[in-house]
Design a protein around this motif. Structure first.
Motif, PDB file in Angstrom:
ATOM      1  N   UNK A 104       0.626  -1.098   0.219  1.00  0.00           N
ATOM      2  CA  UNK A 104       0.351  -0.050   0.395  1.00  0.00           C
ATOM      3  C   UNK A 104       0.964   1.160  -0.173  1.00  0.00           C
ATOM      4  N   UNK A 105       1.989   1.533   0.283  1.00  0.00           N
ATOM      5  CA  UNK A 105       2.903   2.374  -0.068  1.00  0.00           C
ATOM      6  C   UNK A 105       2.522   2.798  -0.913  1.00  0.00           C
ATOM      7  N   UNK A 106       2.430   4.600  -0.798  1.00  0.00           N
ATOM      8  CA  UNK A 106       2.438   5.541  -2.086  1.00  0.00           C
ATOM      9  C   UNK A 106       4.105   6.905  -2.231  1.00  0.00           C
ATOM     10  N   UNK A 107       4.023   6.418  -3.749  1.00  0.00           N
ATOM     11  CA  UNK A 107       5.181   7.437  -3.723  1.00  0.00           C
ATOM     12  C   UNK A 107       4.703   8.057  -5.067  1.00  0.00           C
ATOM     13  N   UNK A 108       6.001   9.051  -5.095  1.00  0.00           N
ATOM     14  CA  UNK A 108       5.556  10.217  -5.828  1.00  0.00           C
ATOM     15  C   UNK A 108       6.310  10.317  -6.741  1.00  0.00           C
ATOM     16  N   UNK A 109       6.727  10.476  -8.366  1.00  0.00           N
ATOM     17  CA  UNK A 109       7.740  10.888  -8.406  1.00  0.00           C
ATOM     18  C   UNK A 109       8.220  12.561  -9.570  1.00  0.00           C
ATOM     19  N   UNK A 110       9.240  12.314  -9.433  1.00  0.00           N
ATOM     20  CA  UNK A 110       9.625  14.022  -9.553  1.00  0.00           C
ATOM     21  C   UNK A 110       9.373  14.415 -10.876  1.00  0.00           C
ATOM     22  N   UNK A 111       9.702  15.715 -11.748  1.00  0.00           N
ATOM     23  CA  UNK A 111       9.377  16.288 -12.649  1.00  0.00           C
ATOM     24  C   UNK A 111      10.482  16.021 -13.655  1.00  0.00           C
ATOM     25  N   UNK A 112      11.451  16.466 -12.784  1.00  0.00           N
ATOM     26  CA  UNK A 112      12.721  16.069 -13.913  1.00  0.00           C
ATOM     27  C   UNK A 112      13.605  14.673 -12.969  1.00  0.00           C
ATOM     28  N   UNK A 113      14.950  14.629 -14.138  1.00  0.00           N
ATOM     29  CA  UNK A 113      16.067  13.746 -13.278  1.00  0.00           C
ATOM     30  C   UNK A 113      16.870  14.101 -13.633  1.00  0.00           C
ATOM     31  N   UNK A 114      18.151  14.263 -13.746  1.00  0.00           N
ATOM     32  CA  UNK A 114      19.785  14.509 -13.989  1.00  0.00           C
ATOM     33  C   UNK A 114      20.713  13.600 -14.316  1.00  0.00           C
ATOM     34  N   UNK A 115      20.947  12.819 -14.800  1.00  0.00           N
ATOM     35  CA  UNK A 115      21.444  11.692 -15.292  1.00  0.00           C
ATOM     36  C   UNK A 115      22.895  12.038 -15.372  1.00  0.00           C
ATOM     37  N   UNK A 116      23.913  11.983 -13.779  1.00  0.00           N
ATOM     38  CA  UNK A 116      25.003  12.226 -14.009  1.00  0.00           C
ATOM     39  C   UNK A 116      26.079  11.433 -14.297  1.00  0.00           C
ATOM     40  N   UNK A 117      25.853  10.257 -14.712  1.00  0.00           N
ATOM     41  CA  UNK A 117      26.742   9.100 -14.875  1.00  0.00           C
ATOM     42  C   UNK A 117      27.135   9.741 -16.498  1.00  0.00           C
ATOM     43  N   UNK A 118      26.079  10.271 -17.065  1.00  0.00           N
ATOM     44  CA  UNK A 118      25.764  10.745 -19.347  1.00  0.00           C
ATOM     45  C   UNK A 118      27.582  11.630 -19.039  1.00  0.00           C
ATOM     46  N   UNK A 119      28.190  12.393 -17.460  1.00  0.00           N
ATOM     47  CA  UNK A 119      29.249  12.916 -18.173  1.00  0.00           C
ATOM     48  C   UNK A 119      29.946  12.476 -17.622  1.00  0.00           C
ATOM     49  N   UNK A 120      30.875  11.865 -17.236  1.00  0.00           N
ATOM     50  CA  UNK A 120      31.747  10.668 -16.569  1.00  0.00           C
ATOM     51  C   UNK A 120      32.644  10.400 -17.482  1.00  0.00           C
ATOM     52  N   UNK A 121      34.058  10.788 -17.909  1.00  0.00           N
ATOM     53  CA  UNK A 121      33.998  10.761 -19.245  1.00  0.00           C
ATOM     54  C   UNK A 121      35.162   9.560 -18.728  1.00  0.00           C
ATOM     55  N   UNK A 122      34.993   8.057 -19.400  1.00  0.00           N
ATOM     56  CA  UNK A 122      35.309   7.349 -20.436  1.00  0.00           C
ATOM     57  C   UNK A 122      36.203   6.910 -21.811  1.00  0.00           C
TER      58      UNK A 122
END
Length: 155
Positions: free
Chosen positions: A137-155
């Motif tokens: 019965x847990x209730x959660x809400x999603x945020x309106x935006x996310x930031x993916x810092x993993x995309x900014x890791x230089x490989x």
């Protein structure tokens, strides 16, 4: 926790292991979920606040597993608490009291979440929330935006 941080730094500095994966003894693999594990029902409010989706998982799965499988979140680090793309809000104080406490490493990642400052008390990483019958019965809400810092890791 220290092992995860060291692993993060190694990955960020382009040092990779010969096997191409993390050492198996650094943190445990996700457990296999029994097909007869008890179902846990929870609801997810979409960012608009106008729609709610009822979801069902099995005991032992993380909320992140279910949300990712449904295409609702990205979960860039695959549930290893190394990003904040699985950030969710648990608006109800009663629901928050049923959750395990926030650990330091989760808090470090939460502080990077795009909307963390809107409601820090309700913010959690869904990869750190393992389903159990007490979360039915847990209730959660999603945020309106996310930031993916993993995309900014230089490989």
């Amino acid at each position: 926790m220290l092992r995860r941080r060291i692993y993060q730094q190694l990955m960020r500095s382009k040092i990779f292991f010969s096997s191409g994966s993390r050492p198996t003894d650094w943190w445990p693999d996700k457990p296999e979920i029994a097909v007869n594990a008890p179902e846990v029902h929870f609801s997810v409010m979409l960012p608009s606040g106008n729609s709610t989706i009822e979801l069902v998982g099995r005991e032992g799965q993380t909320i992140e597993d279910i949300l990712r499988d449904q295409g609702l979140i990205e979960a860039a680090c695959d549930g290893n608490c190394q990003c904040s793309t699985c950030h969710v809000f648990v608006p109800s104080v009663d629901d928050r009291q049923r959750l395990p406490p926030v650990e330091e490493f989760e808090l470090d990642m939460l502080e990077l979440a795009s909307e963390y400052e809107h409601d820090p008390d309700a913010s959690r990483l869904s990869c750190q929330l393992t389903l159990s019958p007490k979360l039915n019965g847990l209730r959660i809400r999603l945020p309106s935006k996310w930031t993916n810092y993993m995309d900014h890791i230089p490989y």
